[in-house]
Design an enzyme around this catalytic site. Structure first.
Site, PDB file in Angstrom:
ATOM      1  N   ARG A   1       0.840  -1.211   0.000  1.00 42.24           N
ATOM      2  CA  ARG A   1       0.000   0.000   0.000  1.00 42.24           C
ATOM      3  C   ARG A   1       0.875   1.261   0.000  1.00 42.24           C
ATOM      4  NH1 ARG A   1      -2.447  -3.720  -0.822  1.00 42.24           N
ATOM      5  NH2 ARG A   1      -4.438  -4.445   0.004  1.00 42.24           N
TER       6      ARG A   1
ATOM      7  N   SER B   1     -11.126  -0.801   3.069  1.00 44.71           N
ATOM      8  CA  SER B   1     -10.366  -0.976   4.319  1.00 44.71           C
ATOM      9  C   SER B   1      -9.864   0.378   4.799  1.00 44.71           C
ATOM     10  CB  SER B   1      -9.160  -1.883   4.087  1.00 44.71           C
ATOM     11  OG  SER B   1      -9.593  -3.142   3.651  1.00 44.71           O
TER      12      SER B   1
ATOM     13  N   GLU C   1      -5.520   3.760   5.983  1.00 46.02           N
ATOM     14  CA  GLU C   1      -5.121   3.538   4.588  1.00 46.02           C
ATOM     15  C   GLU C   1      -5.487   4.735   3.707  1.00 46.02           C
ATOM     16  OE1 GLU C   1      -5.856  -0.486   2.861  1.00 46.02           O
ATOM     17  OE2 GLU C   1      -6.680   0.653   1.197  1.00 46.02           O
TER      18      GLU C   1
HETATM   19  C1  LIG Z   1     -15.627  -0.620  -1.269  1.00 43.56           C
HETATM   20  C2  LIG Z   1     -14.144  -0.333  -1.451  1.00 43.56           C
HETATM   21  C3  LIG Z   1     -13.266  -1.383  -1.587  1.00 43.56           C
HETATM   22  C4  LIG Z   1     -11.898  -1.148  -1.756  1.00 43.56           C
HETATM   23  N1  LIG Z   1     -11.068  -2.222  -1.885  1.00 43.56           N
HETATM   24  C5  LIG Z   1      -9.740  -2.011  -2.058  1.00 43.56           C
HETATM   25  C6  LIG Z   1      -8.849  -3.139  -2.208  1.00 43.56           C
HETATM   26  O1  LIG Z   1      -9.268  -4.301  -2.223  1.00 43.56           O
HETATM   27  N2  LIG Z   1      -7.532  -2.879  -2.361  1.00 43.56           N
HETATM   28  C7  LIG Z   1      -7.039  -1.600  -2.384  1.00 43.56           C
HETATM   29  O2  LIG Z   1      -5.812  -1.458  -2.530  1.00 43.56           O
HETATM   30  N3  LIG Z   1      -7.847  -0.529  -2.236  1.00 43.56           N
HETATM   31  C8  LIG Z   1      -9.179  -0.700  -2.081  1.00 43.56           C
HETATM   32  N4  LIG Z   1     -10.016   0.374  -1.924  1.00 43.56           N
HETATM   33  C9  LIG Z   1      -9.447   1.731  -1.927  1.00 43.56           C
HETATM   34  C10 LIG Z   1      -9.539   2.439  -3.308  1.00 43.56           C
HETATM   35  O3  LIG Z   1     -10.461   1.799  -4.123  1.00 43.56           O
HETATM   36  C11 LIG Z   1      -8.183   2.486  -4.028  1.00 43.56           C
HETATM   37  O4  LIG Z   1      -7.201   3.068  -3.197  1.00 43.56           O
HETATM   38  C12 LIG Z   1      -8.263   3.264  -5.332  1.00 43.56           C
HETATM   39  O5  LIG Z   1      -7.060   3.117  -6.052  1.00 43.56           O
HETATM   40  C13 LIG Z   1      -8.551   4.746  -5.129  1.00 43.56           C
HETATM   41  O6  LIG Z   1      -8.860   5.303  -6.402  1.00 43.56           O
HETATM   42  P1  LIG Z   1      -9.546   6.719  -6.530  1.00 43.56           P
HETATM   43  O7  LIG Z   1      -9.540   7.079  -7.977  1.00 43.56           O
HETATM   44  O8  LIG Z   1     -10.855   6.721  -5.860  1.00 43.56           O
HETATM   45  O9  LIG Z   1      -8.499   7.638  -5.743  1.00 43.56           O
HETATM   46  P2  LIG Z   1      -8.826   8.834  -4.744  1.00 43.56           P
HETATM   47  O10 LIG Z   1      -9.483   8.322  -3.521  1.00 43.56           O
HETATM   48  O11 LIG Z   1      -9.523   9.920  -5.476  1.00 43.56           O
HETATM   49  O12 LIG Z   1      -7.348   9.299  -4.386  1.00 43.56           O
HETATM   50  C14 LIG Z   1      -6.524   8.491  -3.562  1.00 43.56           C
HETATM   51  C15 LIG Z   1      -5.119   9.100  -3.515  1.00 43.56           C
HETATM   52  O13 LIG Z   1      -4.524   9.029  -4.808  1.00 43.56           O
HETATM   53  C16 LIG Z   1      -4.205  10.339  -5.291  1.00 43.56           C
HETATM   54  N5  LIG Z   1      -4.500  10.330  -6.721  1.00 43.56           N
HETATM   55  C17 LIG Z   1      -5.638   9.904  -7.342  1.00 43.56           C
HETATM   56  N6  LIG Z   1      -5.507   9.997  -8.672  1.00 43.56           N
HETATM   57  C18 LIG Z   1      -4.267  10.490  -8.897  1.00 43.56           C
HETATM   58  C19 LIG Z   1      -3.543  10.838 -10.080  1.00 43.56           C
HETATM   59  N7  LIG Z   1      -4.056  10.680 -11.299  1.00 43.56           N
HETATM   60  N8  LIG Z   1      -2.295  11.357  -9.927  1.00 43.56           N
HETATM   61  C20 LIG Z   1      -1.749  11.543  -8.706  1.00 43.56           C
HETATM   62  N9  LIG Z   1      -2.383  11.231  -7.561  1.00 43.56           N
HETATM   63  C21 LIG Z   1      -3.629  10.716  -7.660  1.00 43.56           C
HETATM   64  C22 LIG Z   1      -5.090  11.275  -4.505  1.00 43.56           C
HETATM   65  O14 LIG Z   1      -4.525  12.588  -4.443  1.00 43.56           O
HETATM   66  C23 LIG Z   1      -5.096  10.593  -3.159  1.00 43.56           C
HETATM   67  O15 LIG Z   1      -3.903  10.872  -2.478  1.00 43.56           O
HETATM   68  C24 LIG Z   1     -11.401   0.176  -1.771  1.00 43.56           C
HETATM   69  C25 LIG Z   1     -12.294   1.250  -1.640  1.00 43.56           C
HETATM   70  C26 LIG Z   1     -13.663   0.998  -1.481  1.00 43.56           C
HETATM   71  C27 LIG Z   1     -14.601   2.156  -1.366  1.00 43.56           C
END
Ligand SMILES: Cc1cc2nc3c(=O)[nH]c(=O)nc-3n(C[C@H](O)[C@H](O)[C@H](O)COP(=O)(O)OP(=O)(O)OC[C@H]3O[C@@H](n4cnc5c(N)ncnc54)[C@H](O)[C@@H]3O)c2cc1C
Length: 366
Positions: free
Chosen positions: A190, A263, A359
């Protein structure tokens, strides 16, 4: 608010390639469904316009936050700066093909470059549909492709880093496009370079190398058992994906139904000696030895043992289906959710002497 350019917008203006919105609501842009506002929101549809946008003094001199789907974020207040929402989405292969996918294939594997704003789950399904293996265990993770390398998303024994060849980004410090190879990204559990240099890079594309076939990872968290229930004895990647979808939907609350960010707590990685001592005292604690000799221990087990699974304080709660998941039962505010998370952290530390880390990224003043 943007006085340096007389032609800048007052409220919501399409700038060609991106749209600017002042005082924008972020409530529908985070899966914990927390109310928060951004001083300025830029919806980015064309990443080549980033230099132009970042050059406006009000943007350049203020705070920046890159936003995907907000599925790994907790807003504990408004964001007094510019939120850059990466939005180049496509659902089907045709849409993907016209919105940023380039494929070079040598028959056995493919190198696939995909724009940051695509939805991760759509991309996984597209690769499976094209007959590529590798991402099947990572199906149904919410969020964008561009966010996947940030915390090196992982699930069911696999991490995305294994398939990332390089990441293309706009380097805010150097003011140029950079290609960061796999080693430079410094992926960990992570974790990645991007977490250690927050605010420096805007990921614009991710380049994957995916094989046609590879040994499948089915020995993790009930996949084999689910395949057996499905009557599959010679699984293909899409069978594994189907099994993972089944397992995930039966365990994790759906953010469309109840606000959550997956998580909320990482599994702590601790010295082997401490893990041994904890295991002796608490035989039920799951301990996973790591390649570096340390041990990962189950945060969910400790949270449940400390009595937090299913607790609810107002509309803030810990899921009764999964102890790692902080949930918003309705109108919980960011500070209320964060206060509950901190109580969980303190309770686990008091009982086990281990400090949990959140996380998601926690944004704003509390
Ligand atoms: C129901 C659920 C289940 C999940 N299961 C998992 C799992 O199994 N495994 C796991 O690892 N995660 C899981 N997650 C967490 C999440 O899905 C991931 O971390 C995902 O990659 C976040 O994507 P996002 O586009 O929503 O990022 P955001 O939440 O919008 O951003 C997260 C971080 O990334 C940065 N960021 C986003 N896009 C960019 C970009 N293009 N350039 C630079 N920085 C950027 C943001 O500034 C922030 O710091 C889960 C979340 C939910 C709600």
């Amino acid at each position: 608010m943007l006085p340096e350019r007389t032609d800048m917008p007052a409220e919501r203006v399409d700038m060609g390639g991106y749209t600017l919105i002042e005082n924008a609501s972020l409530a529908n842009r985070n899966t914990l469904r927390v109310a928060a506002r951004a001083k300025l929101l830029a919806e980015i549809r064309d990443a080549t316009k980033l230099p132009e946008l970042l050059d406006f003094p009000a943007v350049r001199n203020g705070r920046l936050l890159v936003l995907g789907e907000g599925s790994n974020m907790l807003f504990t207040g408004d964001f007094d700066g510019t939120v850059l929402a990466m939005e180049t989405r496509g659902v089907h292969a045709e849409a993907l093909a016209t919105s940023g996918v380039q494929v070079e294939s040598d028959g056995d594997s493919a190198r696939i470059a995909i724009a940051a704003g695509e939805r991760w789950d759509d991309f996984v399904r597209w690769t499976l549909g094209q007959g590529y293996a590798g991402l099947e265990n990572l199906i149904l993770i919410p969020g964008t492709v561009g966010a996947a390398p940030i915390q090196n998303i992982g699930a069911y024994g696999c991490e995305v880093a294994e398939f990332i060849e390089s990441v293309e980004a706009w380097d805010i410090r150097e003011r140029r496009v950079v290609t960061l190879d796999h080693a430079t990204c410094a992926f960990g559990y992570r974790d990645s370079l991007f977490k250690h240099e927050p605010g420096r890079y805007i990921v614009t594309a991710v380049r994957f190398v995916l094989p046609r076939s590879r040994p499948l990872r089915t020995d993790y968290a009930g996949i084999n058992e689910q395949l057996a229930r499905m009557g599959v004895d010679k699984p293909a990647p899409f069978h594994v994906a189907e099994a993972v979808v089944h397992l995930r939907t039966s365990k994790l609350p759906d953010p469309m139904v109840i606000g959550n960010a997956g998580s909320f707590f990482k599994n702590p990685i601790i010295d082997a000696a401490l893990a041994d001592a904890l295991k002796r005292e608490h035989p039920g604690l799951a301990v996973w030895p790591q390649p570096d000799g340390r041990c990962k221990i189950s945060a969910a087990w400790m949270i449940e043992a400390a009595g937090f699974k299913g607790v609810r304080e107002g509309d803030a709660g810990i899921s009764n289906r999964h102890a790692l998941v902080l949930v918003n039962h309705g109108k919980a505010s960011g500070p209320e959710l964060w206060a509950l998370a901190q109580r969980v952290i303190a309770g686990v530390e008091a009982k086990f002497g281990v400090r949990l880390e959140p996380e998601p990224v926690v944004i704003g003043a509390v």
